[in-house]
Enzyme design. Structure first.
Site, PDB file in Angstrom:
ATOM      1  N   HIS A  81       0.948  -1.117  -0.137  1.00 43.76           N
ATOM      2  CA  HIS A  81      -0.024  -0.068   0.091  1.00 43.76           C
ATOM      3  C   HIS A  81       0.801   1.203   0.005  1.00 43.76           C
ATOM      4  O   HIS A  81       1.965   1.178   0.060  1.00 43.76           O
ATOM      5  CB  HIS A  81      -0.906   0.077   1.282  1.00 43.76           C
ATOM      6  CG  HIS A  81      -0.443   0.082   2.486  1.00 43.76           C
ATOM      7  ND1 HIS A  81       0.435  -0.947   2.962  1.00 43.76           N
ATOM      8  CD2 HIS A  81      -0.591   1.126   3.526  1.00 43.76           C
ATOM      9  CE1 HIS A  81       0.807  -0.622   4.149  1.00 43.76           C
ATOM     10  NE2 HIS A  81       0.277   0.524   4.648  1.00 43.76           N
ATOM     11  N   HIS A 114       6.029  -5.844  11.487  1.00 42.82           N
ATOM     12  CA  HIS A 114       5.579  -4.454  11.735  1.00 42.82           C
ATOM     13  C   HIS A 114       5.349  -4.249  13.092  1.00 42.82           C
ATOM     14  O   HIS A 114       4.286  -3.880  13.562  1.00 42.82           O
ATOM     15  CB  HIS A 114       4.131  -4.319  10.928  1.00 42.82           C
ATOM     16  CG  HIS A 114       3.864  -3.041  10.468  1.00 42.82           C
ATOM     17  ND1 HIS A 114       3.255  -2.140  11.124  1.00 42.82           N
ATOM     18  CD2 HIS A 114       4.097  -2.268   9.527  1.00 42.82           C
ATOM     19  CE1 HIS A 114       2.832  -1.076  10.737  1.00 42.82           C
ATOM     20  NE2 HIS A 114       3.455  -0.938   9.538  1.00 42.82           N
ATOM     21  N   HIS A 166       1.305   3.695   1.866  1.00 46.24           N
ATOM     22  CA  HIS A 166       1.669   4.288   3.320  1.00 46.24           C
ATOM     23  C   HIS A 166       3.386   4.455   2.944  1.00 46.24           C
ATOM     24  O   HIS A 166       3.945   3.416   2.551  1.00 46.24           O
ATOM     25  CB  HIS A 166       1.509   3.708   4.612  1.00 46.24           C
ATOM     26  CG  HIS A 166       0.070   4.141   5.009  1.00 46.24           C
ATOM     27  ND1 HIS A 166      -0.646   3.461   5.884  1.00 46.24           N
ATOM     28  CD2 HIS A 166      -0.682   5.343   4.625  1.00 46.24           C
ATOM     29  CE1 HIS A 166      -1.846   3.895   6.122  1.00 46.24           C
ATOM     30  NE2 HIS A 166      -1.879   5.047   5.552  1.00 46.24           N
ATOM     31  N   ASP A 174       0.056  -3.739   5.943  1.00 46.35           N
ATOM     32  CA  ASP A 174      -0.775  -3.524   7.229  1.00 46.35           C
ATOM     33  C   ASP A 174      -2.482  -4.106   7.121  1.00 46.35           C
ATOM     34  O   ASP A 174      -2.897  -3.782   6.220  1.00 46.35           O
ATOM     35  CB  ASP A 174      -0.773  -1.962   7.507  1.00 46.35           C
ATOM     36  CG  ASP A 174       0.554  -1.451   7.807  1.00 46.35           C
ATOM     37  OD1 ASP A 174       1.747  -2.175   7.798  1.00 46.35           O
ATOM     38  OD2 ASP A 174       0.644  -0.429   7.631  1.00 46.35           O
ATOM     39  N   ASP A 189       5.969   4.110   5.039  1.00 50.91           N
ATOM     40  CA  ASP A 189       6.936   3.056   5.709  1.00 50.91           C
ATOM     41  C   ASP A 189       6.685   1.951   4.736  1.00 50.91           C
ATOM     42  O   ASP A 189       7.791   0.796   5.097  1.00 50.91           O
ATOM     43  CB  ASP A 189       6.455   2.881   7.095  1.00 50.91           C
ATOM     44  CG  ASP A 189       4.953   2.348   7.331  1.00 50.91           C
ATOM     45  OD1 ASP A 189       4.188   2.871   6.611  1.00 50.91           O
ATOM     46  OD2 ASP A 189       4.627   1.535   8.439  1.00 50.91           O
ATOM     47  N   HIS A 190       6.096   1.712   3.843  1.00 45.92           N
ATOM     48  CA  HIS A 190       6.000   0.546   2.921  1.00 45.92           C
ATOM     49  C   HIS A 190       6.534   0.851   1.310  1.00 45.92           C
ATOM     50  O   HIS A 190       6.992  -0.088   0.653  1.00 45.92           O
ATOM     51  CB  HIS A 190       4.853  -0.041   2.785  1.00 45.92           C
ATOM     52  CG  HIS A 190       4.172  -0.439   4.329  1.00 45.92           C
ATOM     53  ND1 HIS A 190       4.129  -1.854   4.329  1.00 45.92           N
ATOM     54  CD2 HIS A 190       3.793   0.124   5.073  1.00 45.92           C
ATOM     55  CE1 HIS A 190       3.826  -2.048   5.753  1.00 45.92           C
ATOM     56  NE2 HIS A 190       3.611  -0.769   6.138  1.00 45.92           N
ATOM     57  N   HIS A 215      -7.407  -2.446   6.080  1.00 42.49           N
ATOM     58  CA  HIS A 215      -6.516  -1.197   6.518  1.00 42.49           C
ATOM     59  C   HIS A 215      -7.158  -0.017   6.330  1.00 42.49           C
ATOM     60  O   HIS A 215      -8.387   0.113   6.139  1.00 42.49           O
ATOM     61  CB  HIS A 215      -5.157  -1.265   5.696  1.00 42.49           C
ATOM     62  CG  HIS A 215      -4.122  -0.555   6.515  1.00 42.49           C
ATOM     63  ND1 HIS A 215      -3.774  -0.444   7.837  1.00 42.49           N
ATOM     64  CD2 HIS A 215      -3.159   0.388   5.817  1.00 42.49           C
ATOM     65  CE1 HIS A 215      -2.770   0.370   7.923  1.00 42.49           C
ATOM     66  NE2 HIS A 215      -2.274   0.814   6.841  1.00 42.49           N
TER      67      HIS A 215
HETATM   68 ZN   LIG Z   1       3.074   0.218   7.837  1.00 45.47          ZN
HETATM   69 ZN   LIG Z   2      -0.193   1.523   6.582  1.00 48.22          ZN
END
Ligand SMILES: [Zn+2]
Ligand SMILES: [Zn+2]
Length: 300
Positions: free
Chosen positions: A62, A267, A64, A209, A66-67, A139
């Site tokens: 996805h 995570h 976001h 997530d 951090d990914h 999510h």
């Molecule tokens: Zn994340």
């Molecule tokens: Zn996320």
């Protein structure tokens, strides 16, 4: 074919000194299959001894940061090193715009063919030896979970039988191993006579997530390894639900329902200096659980 699973980043949201951001790489038959690419992933690859020049595919869950933010640095490093092999990047809607914007702004000028694919739930890749399937997770923004499903492994080749039947060694043996009928001096020889029954391939599932959801249970059905969001412990279940994440207990329930063989919790929120509480929780429900750590390796 063996699979080596490298955990490059196992933290949530913000990198810490112990945990980089989400990324898992499968090393399979001289190819790399990556799930997510958090910041600094190219450095983790170098520490793990994974070459940036190899045949590779990247599946982003996805959009976001951090990914996905590590993708820009990774692509830049690949270009600087003069990578030549094609790279395929898969992800939900937004992944194309992301790569285009980065290239527009910093002009990393790829030295290799770069294909970006926006995908939905279903079979997203069909390679010679494996498939990758995806499903929508639960999510706070659209998020895909992925399963790497190896095609059945060929059975054992009976060398003695092949010699007894006077099949010349070489291409004909290869064809039989691949399940093809061959002809020797006018005689048809069925592979069943020479090759044992095929064995099921392995299945590795990556789901973060996400809140606990039935889609994960389906995607991870009888998986050898389920890698699942486990951001929090049960005391923070309400927060997990609000933020679209899972607790260790919830991840363990999903692994049990899916009849997975092994659960890897990932995570992990930066608030846990030691993940002991997460491990304790998960093992009460699913004994074969492990908390991932950066640079951890699992061989299958
Ligand atoms: Zn994340
Ligand atoms: Zn996320």
């Amino acid at each position: 074919m063996s699979v080596r699973v490298h955990f490059l980043g196992t933290g949530a949201s913000i990198p810490t000194k112990d945990r980089n951001l989400s990324s898992v790489v499968l090393r399979y038959n001289s190819e790399l299959v990556m799930f997510d690419c958090g910041e600094g992933t190219q450095k983790q690859m170098s520490i793990a001894g994974l070459s940036l020049a190899k045949k590779m595919k990247i599946f982003i869950s996805h959009m976001h940061g951090d990914h996905v933010l590590g993708l820009s640095g990774l692509l830049q490093s690949m270009a600087l090193l003069g990578r030549e092999k094609q790279l395929d990047v898969y992800g939900p809607r937004g992944i194309m715009k992301f790569v285009d914007c980065v290239n527009d702004a910093v002009q990393f000028n790829p030295t290799f063919p770069l294909n970006v694919h926006e995908v939905r739930a279903g079979r997203v890749d069909d390679a010679r030896l494996y498939e990758v399937h995806s499903a929508w997770m639960d999510h706070v923004i659209p998020c895909l979970g992925y399963s790497f499903v190896e095609k059945p492994r060929p059975g054992k080749f009976n060398v003695k039988a092949a010699r007894r039947m006077r099949i010349p060694e070489g291409p004909l043996w290869k064809l039989l191993q691949m399940g093809k009928t061959v002809k020797v001096k006018g005689r048809k020889i069925h592979p069943r006579l020479i090759v044992g029954p095929s064995k099921p391939g392995c299945k590795i599932v990556y789901t973060t997530d996400t809140r606990p959801c039935d889609e994960t249970v389906r995607l991870a059905s009888k998986a050898d390894i389920l890698i699942h969001d486990s951001s929090f412990d049960t005391s923070l279940e309400e927060k997990a639900n609000l933020d679209g994440h899972s607790t260790a207990t919830q991840a363990a329930r999903i692994a049990k329902k899916a009849k997975a063989r092994r659960l890897i919790l990932t995570h992990i929120s930066a608030r846990y200096r030691t993940p002991a509480v997460l491990l304790r929780e998960a093992r009460k429900i699913f004994p074969n659980a492990t908390v991932a750590s950066d640079l951890m390796i699992i061989d299958l």
